[in-house]
Design a protein around this motif. Structure first.
Motif, PDB file in Angstrom:
ATOM      1  N   TRP A 146      -7.680 -35.315 -40.165  1.00 52.07           N
ATOM      2  CA  TRP A 146      -9.111 -35.093 -39.925  1.00 52.07           C
ATOM      3  C   TRP A 146      -9.870 -35.509 -41.193  1.00 52.07           C
ATOM      4  CZ3 TRP A 146      -9.060 -29.506 -37.344  1.00 52.07           C
ATOM      5  CH2 TRP A 146      -8.546 -29.613 -36.036  1.00 52.07           C
ATOM      6  N   PRO A 147     -10.232 -36.794 -41.284  1.00 51.21           N
ATOM      7  CA  PRO A 147     -10.723 -37.353 -42.554  1.00 51.21           C
ATOM      8  C   PRO A 147     -12.047 -36.765 -43.036  1.00 51.21           C
ATOM      9  CG  PRO A 147     -10.911 -38.955 -40.768  1.00 51.21           C
ATOM     10  CD  PRO A 147     -10.106 -37.826 -40.229  1.00 51.21           C
ATOM     11  N   GLU A 148     -12.806 -36.131 -42.172  1.00 55.56           N
ATOM     12  CA  GLU A 148     -14.094 -35.600 -42.642  1.00 55.56           C
ATOM     13  C   GLU A 148     -14.034 -34.124 -43.046  1.00 55.56           C
ATOM     14  OE1 GLU A 148     -17.634 -36.864 -40.654  1.00 55.56           O
ATOM     15  OE2 GLU A 148     -16.638 -38.645 -39.842  1.00 55.56           O
ATOM     16  N   VAL A 149     -12.826 -33.580 -43.080  1.00 50.14           N
ATOM     17  CA  VAL A 149     -12.682 -32.187 -43.523  1.00 50.14           C
ATOM     18  C   VAL A 149     -12.507 -32.164 -45.046  1.00 50.14           C
ATOM     19  CG1 VAL A 149     -11.179 -30.165 -43.492  1.00 50.14           C
ATOM     20  CG2 VAL A 149     -11.757 -31.309 -41.344  1.00 50.14           C
ATOM     21  N   GLY A 150     -13.412 -31.466 -45.737  1.00 55.09           N
ATOM     22  CA  GLY A 150     -13.358 -31.393 -47.199  1.00 55.09           C
ATOM     23  C   GLY A 150     -12.867 -30.049 -47.723  1.00 55.09           C
ATOM     24  N   GLY A 161     -10.339 -30.809 -25.364  1.00 48.69           N
ATOM     25  CA  GLY A 161     -11.385 -31.827 -25.507  1.00 48.69           C
ATOM     26  C   GLY A 161     -12.424 -31.486 -26.560  1.00 48.69           C
ATOM     27  N   LEU A 162     -11.996 -30.831 -27.626  1.00 50.38           N
ATOM     28  CA  LEU A 162     -12.932 -30.440 -28.685  1.00 50.38           C
ATOM     29  C   LEU A 162     -12.886 -31.424 -29.848  1.00 50.38           C
ATOM     30  CD1 LEU A 162     -12.166 -26.602 -28.791  1.00 50.38           C
ATOM     31  CD2 LEU A 162     -14.101 -27.748 -27.665  1.00 50.38           C
ATOM     32  N   ASP A 163     -13.998 -31.499 -30.560  1.00 48.50           N
ATOM     33  CA  ASP A 163     -14.135 -32.364 -31.731  1.00 48.50           C
ATOM     34  C   ASP A 163     -14.162 -31.475 -32.976  1.00 48.50           C
ATOM     35  OD1 ASP A 163     -15.086 -33.898 -33.827  1.00 48.50           O
ATOM     36  OD2 ASP A 163     -16.642 -34.893 -32.639  1.00 48.50           O
ATOM     37  N   TYR A 164     -13.268 -31.739 -33.931  1.00 50.09           N
ATOM     38  CA  TYR A 164     -13.189 -30.878 -35.129  1.00 50.09           C
ATOM     39  C   TYR A 164     -14.473 -30.916 -35.948  1.00 50.09           C
ATOM     40  CZ  TYR A 164     -12.564 -34.853 -38.317  1.00 50.09           C
ATOM     41  OH  TYR A 164     -12.763 -35.994 -39.051  1.00 50.09           O
ATOM     42  N   LYS A 165     -15.329 -31.915 -35.721  1.00 50.89           N
ATOM     43  CA  LYS A 165     -16.591 -31.963 -36.461  1.00 50.89           C
ATOM     44  C   LYS A 165     -17.658 -31.081 -35.799  1.00 50.89           C
ATOM     45  CE  LYS A 165     -16.839 -36.539 -36.489  1.00 50.89           C
ATOM     46  NZ  LYS A 165     -15.541 -36.976 -35.916  1.00 50.89           N
ATOM     47  N   GLU A 166     -17.451 -30.745 -34.543  1.00 53.57           N
ATOM     48  CA  GLU A 166     -18.395 -29.861 -33.838  1.00 53.57           C
ATOM     49  C   GLU A 166     -17.952 -28.405 -33.873  1.00 53.57           C
ATOM     50  OE1 GLU A 166     -19.593 -30.687 -29.850  1.00 53.57           O
ATOM     51  OE2 GLU A 166     -20.002 -32.799 -30.306  1.00 53.57           O
ATOM     52  N   VAL A 167     -16.650 -28.186 -33.740  1.00 54.16           N
ATOM     53  CA  VAL A 167     -16.104 -26.819 -33.738  1.00 54.16           C
ATOM     54  C   VAL A 167     -15.236 -26.699 -34.981  1.00 54.16           C
ATOM     55  CG1 VAL A 167     -14.662 -25.150 -32.501  1.00 54.16           C
ATOM     56  CG2 VAL A 167     -16.154 -26.722 -31.222  1.00 54.16           C
ATOM     57  N   GLU A 168     -15.725 -25.937 -35.954  1.00 49.11           N
ATOM     58  CA  GLU A 168     -15.047 -25.900 -37.258  1.00 49.11           C
ATOM     59  C   GLU A 168     -14.210 -24.627 -37.427  1.00 49.11           C
ATOM     60  OE1 GLU A 168     -18.055 -28.604 -39.955  1.00 49.11           O
ATOM     61  OE2 GLU A 168     -18.481 -26.450 -39.873  1.00 49.11           O
ATOM     62  N   MET A 169     -13.646 -24.130 -36.328  1.00 49.95           N
ATOM     63  CA  MET A 169     -12.866 -22.881 -36.420  1.00 49.95           C
ATOM     64  C   MET A 169     -11.884 -22.802 -35.264  1.00 49.95           C
ATOM     65  SD  MET A 169     -16.187 -20.344 -35.667  1.00 49.95           S
ATOM     66  CE  MET A 169     -17.065 -20.825 -37.150  1.00 49.95           C
ATOM     67  N   VAL A 170     -10.755 -22.127 -35.512  1.00 50.30           N
ATOM     68  CA  VAL A 170      -9.729 -21.979 -34.491  1.00 50.30           C
ATOM     69  C   VAL A 170      -8.960 -20.686 -34.769  1.00 50.30           C
ATOM     70  CG1 VAL A 170      -7.824 -23.140 -35.718  1.00 50.30           C
ATOM     71  CG2 VAL A 170      -7.940 -23.292 -33.229  1.00 50.30           C
ATOM     72  N   LEU A 171      -8.416 -20.102 -33.702  1.00 43.40           N
ATOM     73  CA  LEU A 171      -7.459 -19.002 -33.859  1.00 43.40           C
ATOM     74  C   LEU A 171      -6.071 -19.556 -33.559  1.00 43.40           C
ATOM     75  CD1 LEU A 171      -9.358 -16.369 -31.655  1.00 43.40           C
ATOM     76  CD2 LEU A 171      -9.541 -16.680 -34.139  1.00 43.40           C
ATOM     77  N   VAL A 172      -5.076 -19.157 -34.331  1.00 45.52           N
ATOM     78  CA  VAL A 172      -3.698 -19.504 -33.998  1.00 45.52           C
ATOM     79  C   VAL A 172      -3.061 -18.263 -33.381  1.00 45.52           C
ATOM     80  CG1 VAL A 172      -1.467 -20.263 -34.878  1.00 45.52           C
ATOM     81  CG2 VAL A 172      -3.572 -21.243 -35.808  1.00 45.52           C
ATOM     82  N   GLY A 173      -2.642 -18.366 -32.129  1.00 45.11           N
ATOM     83  CA  GLY A 173      -2.108 -17.229 -31.369  1.00 45.11           C
ATOM     84  C   GLY A 173      -1.042 -16.469 -32.147  1.00 45.11           C
ATOM     85  N   ASN A 174      -1.111 -15.113 -32.103  1.00 42.21           N
ATOM     86  CA  ASN A 174      -0.184 -14.233 -32.823  1.00 42.21           C
ATOM     87  C   ASN A 174      -0.334 -14.303 -34.341  1.00 42.21           C
ATOM     88  OD1 ASN A 174       2.549 -14.643 -30.537  1.00 42.21           O
ATOM     89  ND2 ASN A 174       1.333 -12.820 -30.868  1.00 42.21           N
ATOM     90  N   HIS A 175      -1.202 -15.160 -34.809  1.00 46.27           N
ATOM     91  CA  HIS A 175      -1.317 -15.322 -36.239  1.00 46.27           C
ATOM     92  C   HIS A 175      -2.741 -14.928 -36.693  1.00 46.27           C
ATOM     93  CE1 HIS A 175      -0.247 -18.141 -39.875  1.00 46.27           C
ATOM     94  NE2 HIS A 175      -0.883 -17.067 -40.235  1.00 46.27           N
ATOM     95  N   ALA A 176      -3.625 -15.889 -36.912  1.00 47.37           N
ATOM     96  CA  ALA A 176      -4.909 -15.548 -37.526  1.00 47.37           C
ATOM     97  C   ALA A 176      -5.810 -16.783 -37.507  1.00 47.37           C
ATOM     98  CB  ALA A 176      -4.671 -15.068 -38.956  1.00 47.37           C
ATOM     99  N   PRO A 177      -7.066 -16.662 -37.976  1.00 51.34           N
ATOM    100  CA  PRO A 177      -7.988 -17.803 -37.939  1.00 51.34           C
ATOM    101  C   PRO A 177      -7.762 -18.835 -39.052  1.00 51.34           C
ATOM    102  CG  PRO A 177      -9.178 -15.687 -38.127  1.00 51.34           C
ATOM    103  CD  PRO A 177      -7.741 -15.412 -38.379  1.00 51.34           C
TER     104      PRO A 177
END
Lengths: 233, 233, 233, 233
Positions: free
Chosen positions: B88-92, B158-174
């Motif tokens: 994801w080249p635009e993630v700083g 169908g999400l774009d990492y530049k539009e949605v800048e957050m995720v949960l990993v199941g059983n783990h954490a954000p």
């Protein structure tokens, strides 16, 4: 200078962490630090507010619960600490609090289910809840029996106190331990965080599945296994 | 003077925000800051308490997860960061915490539904929860696979990492990210606030409807559209 | 020296209370202070962190939403404030936050039921939740329409803005007001406290009855009636 | 120098604890300190923010509710305090707050069940909730009747005010008391902690059993019995 100064200092510093970590109000908690070579531990005096504590006020008690040095009366939970030190030789510190979420689970008389990796980074079992004591035991030496109640729960569930460093006592509250008093307090804060997350998990999804075996194993080995790669070597 | 000083400073300052924002206790979190031109990122060393950190302790790692500079072992989550930077080249900047409400949703294995404009001011999708990893992946290169697990969830939904800048990993954490490490941390605090509000919304009204399309679009465009009028020009 | 200095100072001081009272993180909120004689109000600039604010940065806007003085762009919610000041002549200050419990009720699209005297000391009605806006309105002048949405809800429920100084906007968050900006902020903190208590009341007893008429009347008159005896004369 | 200085100082210091303990915002609470020999008590003036209080601002009131000394109007709850002091001769301090969890239980009109030893260390009964007042009483001397409402609840439930130092008033909020004003405030903080734990206990396990008789008795005697061994002798 007391020969017990090292454990008095360790117990004092660990007790002072409890209000900072939000785990106690007033005098709702106590931490002790043991020296197994000397066969004694230093523990908070009973009912003394945290702001009035100092290292030399920590009472020195042997593993049968007898006061060895100190003019103050030791914590009313002293005998529970003594039993655990006497029977679990690798425990160097014990912490008891009435932290909010941990106590709520203890009052609910349920083990805290393992729902995620926050929990699995510490141990890979449900945090056990020892059942309330029998009436016969309660009328006997109550705090002494609390120690056996904890050990019995570990035996019945096949748990090793070196792997699972925390327990809930039904109707009562959590106890945690570790190689040092500081680690015991650390574990109390972790238990409180895990207890709150598990409560919320069940509220958000009453059918939330527990962590699967492969993830439990992975997280445990990551921190504790022979090829562990968490923390500095 | 290190050529990586700018990202070490950014990573250090971002990590130090985590305890201030109430997102972590002890060492429960890590932030990194990347320089895509140099092809490296600076990340928190593993298991070091926040009060002992300094900019020069931040470890420099390349996008394949190899340490380039630094004597401390990098965070155990380093490979997850590396995979995301590589793809994801635009993630700083990337931030990982075990914040209470975000982690509870991750443990519940549910997406966080979009219930209001607090959420819509950041993105107009449910915050995705990537499913727990397959046993095969877990036994492989676990943290490396966590990165792919996150990317797979974005592809499938169908999400774009530049539009949605957050995720949960199941059983783990954000995990959260952004153009800078500071923005990644900001997003972690927003995710935690949104996670708590969504939990309460469902408790207050189990039939609470999600935000309707027209409101989602309006709020998104207000902050991000061509005629945006939020913030200073 | 600006002729608007008095409302800039009032707006600045009221905005700075929001993070202290735990009602906002980052830039999630805005307060304004009006001078009805001059026909203007001072409001927080958009997207500027609280720690960077100063009285002279408060933007001066008229009751049609036009900037009268100031180089920064005013809060994105400015038109909502303008509509309320224009139509409600006794409102001297308005506060908007995304406080956690108030926002959860707004997302739930429910009025906050009056369960006790904490609520009744402020007003004796359920705190109204204005329904989400129609698609037609959303696509028009959104923030302008939010003001009308609030006024419509008061008309439909037969409420007087001088008696009930708070509202929830469905899917969005609370707005509160009062004779001064300081009172508007005070009311936001009260709404948040009442919202949390009402949520807990329903969790503890899903059949909890609302406050009975005689108690509502008594508490209202105690603070606001002709023979009021609360506070200093 | 006022002959009431000792109770003014005690009341002032106890009132100032309320915001520090997180039990009140703004002016949501009041504490008084009595001298039964002089037949008066010192109480917080009505509607004055905590930061503006000083010992000499505490109003001196007799046990019929008449102001004896002081230029400020006493707390609107003054008559409730007066009734309790007049009828309960061993009460030296009374505290009233709208603390979040205690108030939620009062609004729920339920006694707080005794689920654990945190509660049992203070008393061994459910914390009683006095029912809302009859319409006839409300229209009479409201705050005066609140005192009788509390005493009636104790009579009906067969409770002794020296054993149970706390009560909820239905639809309203908690009152606590003790030998001193400081102890009354201490009891308010304990009630809030116990109220939160009981709420969480029922959420975690709706069938959670109450504390059994033998444990109730044991914990009470440990702190209060003839052979008590809690605290220093």
């Amino acid at each position: 200078m007391s020969q017990y100064e090292h454990i008095q200092k360790a117990a004092y510093e660990a007790n002072m962490e409890l209000p900072k970590l939000g785990l106690v109000i007033f005098t709702f908690g106590n931490v002790s630090a043991a020296d197994h070579t000397l066969g004694v531990f230093a523990i908070k005096p009973s009912g003394v507010p945290y702001e009035d504590l100092s290292p030399e006020k920590m009472v020195i008690v042997d593993f049968d619960g007898n006061t060895v040095e100190g003019t103050l009366r030791p914590s009313s939970d002293t005998k529970t600490h003594a039993v655990l030190y006497k029977n679990w030789p690798e425990v160097g510190g014990i912490c008891h609090t009435h932290s909010t979420y941990g106590t709520a689970w203890a009052q609910s008389q349920r083990d805290i289910p393992i729902f995620g990796t926050t929990h699995a980074d510490y141990n890979t079992f449900d945090i056990p809840c020892a059942p309330p004591m029998s009436d016969e035991y309660i009328q006997g030496n109550y705090e002494y029996q609390t120690g056996f109640q904890i050990m019995d729960a570990f035996t019945q569930k096949g748990l090793d106190y070196k792997e699972v460093e925390m327990v809930l006592v039904g109707n009562h509250a959590p106890f945690t331990w570790g190689k040092t008093a500081a680690k015991a307090v650390h574990n109390s804060a972790v238990l409180e965080a895990v207890a709150k997350m598990a409560y919320l998990t069940e509220q958000i999804n009453p059918q939330a599945p527990k962590l699967k075996e492969s993830l439990k194993r992975k997280h445990f080995e990551r921190k504790h296994g022979p090829d562990s790669y968490y923390g500095q070597a």
